[in-house]
Design an enzyme around this catalytic site. Sequence first.
Site, PDB file in Angstrom:
ATOM      1  N   GLU A 112       0.692  -0.959  -0.133  1.00 50.99           N
ATOM      2  CA  GLU A 112       0.044   0.034   0.079  1.00 50.99           C
ATOM      3  C   GLU A 112       0.764   1.232   0.325  1.00 50.99           C
ATOM      4  OE1 GLU A 112      -0.730  -2.446   2.679  1.00 50.99           O
ATOM      5  OE2 GLU A 112      -2.341  -3.110   2.021  1.00 50.99           O
ATOM      6  N   TYR A 124       7.732   2.315  -7.244  1.00 48.98           N
ATOM      7  CA  TYR A 124       6.939   1.174  -7.191  1.00 48.98           C
ATOM      8  C   TYR A 124       7.230   0.917  -8.960  1.00 48.98           C
ATOM      9  CZ  TYR A 124       6.882   1.444  -2.648  1.00 48.98           C
ATOM     10  OH  TYR A 124       7.128   1.577  -1.433  1.00 48.98           O
TER      11      TYR A 124
HETATM   12  C1  LIG Z   1      10.697   6.057  -1.672  1.00 51.25           C
HETATM   13  C2  LIG Z   1      11.865   5.938  -1.522  1.00 51.25           C
HETATM   14  C3  LIG Z   1      12.206   4.944  -1.212  1.00 51.25           C
HETATM   15  C4  LIG Z   1      13.513   6.031  -2.432  1.00 51.25           C
HETATM   16  O1  LIG Z   1      13.971   5.477  -2.581  1.00 51.25           O
HETATM   17  P1  LIG Z   1      15.618   5.532  -2.894  1.00 51.25           P
HETATM   18  O2  LIG Z   1      16.547   4.792  -2.993  1.00 51.25           O
HETATM   19  O3  LIG Z   1      15.425   7.450  -2.957  1.00 51.25           O
HETATM   20  O4  LIG Z   1      14.873   5.426  -4.873  1.00 51.25           O
HETATM   21  P2  LIG Z   1      16.165   4.721  -6.083  1.00 51.25           P
HETATM   22  O5  LIG Z   1      16.935   6.448  -5.951  1.00 51.25           O
HETATM   23  O6  LIG Z   1      15.933   3.606  -6.454  1.00 51.25           O
HETATM   24  O7  LIG Z   1      14.563   4.830  -7.420  1.00 51.25           O
HETATM   25  C5  LIG Z   1      13.832   5.142  -7.878  1.00 51.25           C
HETATM   26  C6  LIG Z   1      13.144   5.471  -8.288  1.00 51.25           C
HETATM   27  O8  LIG Z   1      12.246   6.166  -8.070  1.00 51.25           O
HETATM   28  C7  LIG Z   1      11.475   7.347  -8.328  1.00 51.25           C
HETATM   29  N1  LIG Z   1      12.115   8.380  -7.798  1.00 51.25           N
HETATM   30  C8  LIG Z   1      12.780   7.776  -6.404  1.00 51.25           C
HETATM   31  N2  LIG Z   1      13.203   9.791  -5.497  1.00 51.25           N
HETATM   32  C9  LIG Z   1      12.185  10.491  -6.105  1.00 51.25           C
HETATM   33  C10 LIG Z   1      11.497  11.695  -6.245  1.00 51.25           C
HETATM   34  N3  LIG Z   1      11.858  12.504  -5.340  1.00 51.25           N
HETATM   35  N4  LIG Z   1      10.436  12.172  -7.117  1.00 51.25           N
HETATM   36  C11 LIG Z   1      10.692  11.171  -7.752  1.00 51.25           C
HETATM   37  N5  LIG Z   1      10.521  10.074  -8.391  1.00 51.25           N
HETATM   38  C12 LIG Z   1      11.477   9.108  -7.771  1.00 51.25           C
HETATM   39  C13 LIG Z   1      12.252   7.672 -10.022  1.00 51.25           C
HETATM   40  O9  LIG Z   1      12.496   6.678 -11.286  1.00 51.25           O
HETATM   41  C14 LIG Z   1      13.771   6.496  -9.663  1.00 51.25           C
HETATM   42  O10 LIG Z   1      14.840   6.737 -10.413  1.00 51.25           O
HETATM   43  P3  LIG Z   1      15.420   7.172 -11.376  1.00 51.25           P
HETATM   44  O11 LIG Z   1      16.659   7.865 -10.158  1.00 51.25           O
HETATM   45  O12 LIG Z   1      15.985   6.076 -12.373  1.00 51.25           O
HETATM   46  O13 LIG Z   1      14.891   8.600 -11.953  1.00 51.25           O
HETATM   47  C15 LIG Z   1      12.466   6.640   0.182  1.00 51.25           C
HETATM   48  O14 LIG Z   1      12.541   7.600  -1.219  1.00 51.25           O
HETATM   49  C16 LIG Z   1      12.200   7.007   0.627  1.00 51.25           C
HETATM   50  O15 LIG Z   1      12.256   6.657   1.645  1.00 51.25           O
HETATM   51  N6  LIG Z   1      10.953   7.777   1.070  1.00 51.25           N
HETATM   52  C17 LIG Z   1       9.892   7.894   2.657  1.00 51.25           C
HETATM   53  C18 LIG Z   1       9.564   6.820   2.486  1.00 51.25           C
HETATM   54  C19 LIG Z   1       8.457   6.055   1.911  1.00 51.25           C
HETATM   55  O16 LIG Z   1       7.778   6.648   1.359  1.00 51.25           O
HETATM   56  N7  LIG Z   1       8.633   4.467   1.650  1.00 51.25           N
HETATM   57  C20 LIG Z   1       7.652   4.380   1.183  1.00 51.25           C
HETATM   58  C21 LIG Z   1       6.352   3.990   1.769  1.00 51.25           C
HETATM   59  S1  LIG Z   1       5.065   3.341   0.446  1.00 51.25           S
END
Ligand SMILES: CC(C)(COP(=O)(O)OP(=O)(O)OC[C@H]1O[C@@H](n2cnc3c(N)ncnc32)[C@H](O)[C@@H]1OP(=O)(O)O)[C@@H](O)C(=O)NCCC(=O)NCCS
Length: 153
Positions: A112, A124
């Site tokens: 979710e 995702y």
């Molecule tokens: C969501 C989260 C886990 C992503 O982790 P991350 O290590 O930054 O992700 P990645 O570097 O592997 O990014 C993968 C893809 O996600 C997308 N993405 C990541 N951060 C983004 C942002 N701030 N805005 C838009 N797209 C984003 C991009 O498509 C990215 O691919 P790209 O780098 O080739 O463009 C991180 O932002 C986080 O911890 N957020 C807070 C906690 C959270 O929301 N958890 C999920 C709850 S359901």
Amino acid sequence: MVYGYMIAFMTVKVAEKNDFGALAAISLASMSEPWSEADFVAASENPFAIVLKAEDENGPAGYAVGYFAADEAELPSIAVKASCRGRGIGSRLLSELSDAVREKGASKLFLEVRESNEAALALYQKNGFITAGVRKRFYRDPDEDAFVMMRLL
Ligand SMILES: CC(C)(COP(=O)(O)OP(=O)(O)OC[C@H]1O[C@@H](n2cnc3c(N)ncnc32)[C@H](O)[C@@H]1OP(=O)(O)O)[C@@H](O)C(=O)NCCC(=O)NCCS
């Protein structure tokens, strides 16, 4: 030759007891419904759960949790430390968690996500999840609907 950049070191492994304090701190700083240290301990003792941690040269950088039962799995929590985001760690955690629950027999992974969480939605979608439904007012503080997303493994 001296290069003007460093190739960052990063590993993903099963988390251990001495990681859970750091993972709970990452969760608290990242999530509206954070996982506590006790939640991580409980998951690590649950035979139907797996807790993965990502680690870089500075220590724990993120985590992903999976539950599995029969041919389905659920991802209740994933987070990456704010200073480590945008480097592919979330994607790597998702991919390794998918492999781990597939090895346990799961053929579908569900999760979710808040409908306003653009970073997570993009993560995702990029990793093969599709929207399978909506749970109305699933979240509190603030109240918000959840998208249910699913990926075939
Ligand atoms: C969501 C989260 C886990 C992503 O982790 P991350 O290590 O930054 O992700 P990645 O570097 O592997 O990014 C993968 C893809 O996600 C997308 N993405 C990541 N951060 C983004 C942002 N701030 N805005 C838009 N797209 C984003 C991009 O498509 C990215 O691919 P790209 O780098 O080739 O463009 C991180 O932002 C986080 O911890 N957020 C807070 C906690 C959270 O929301 N958890 C999920 C709850 S359901």
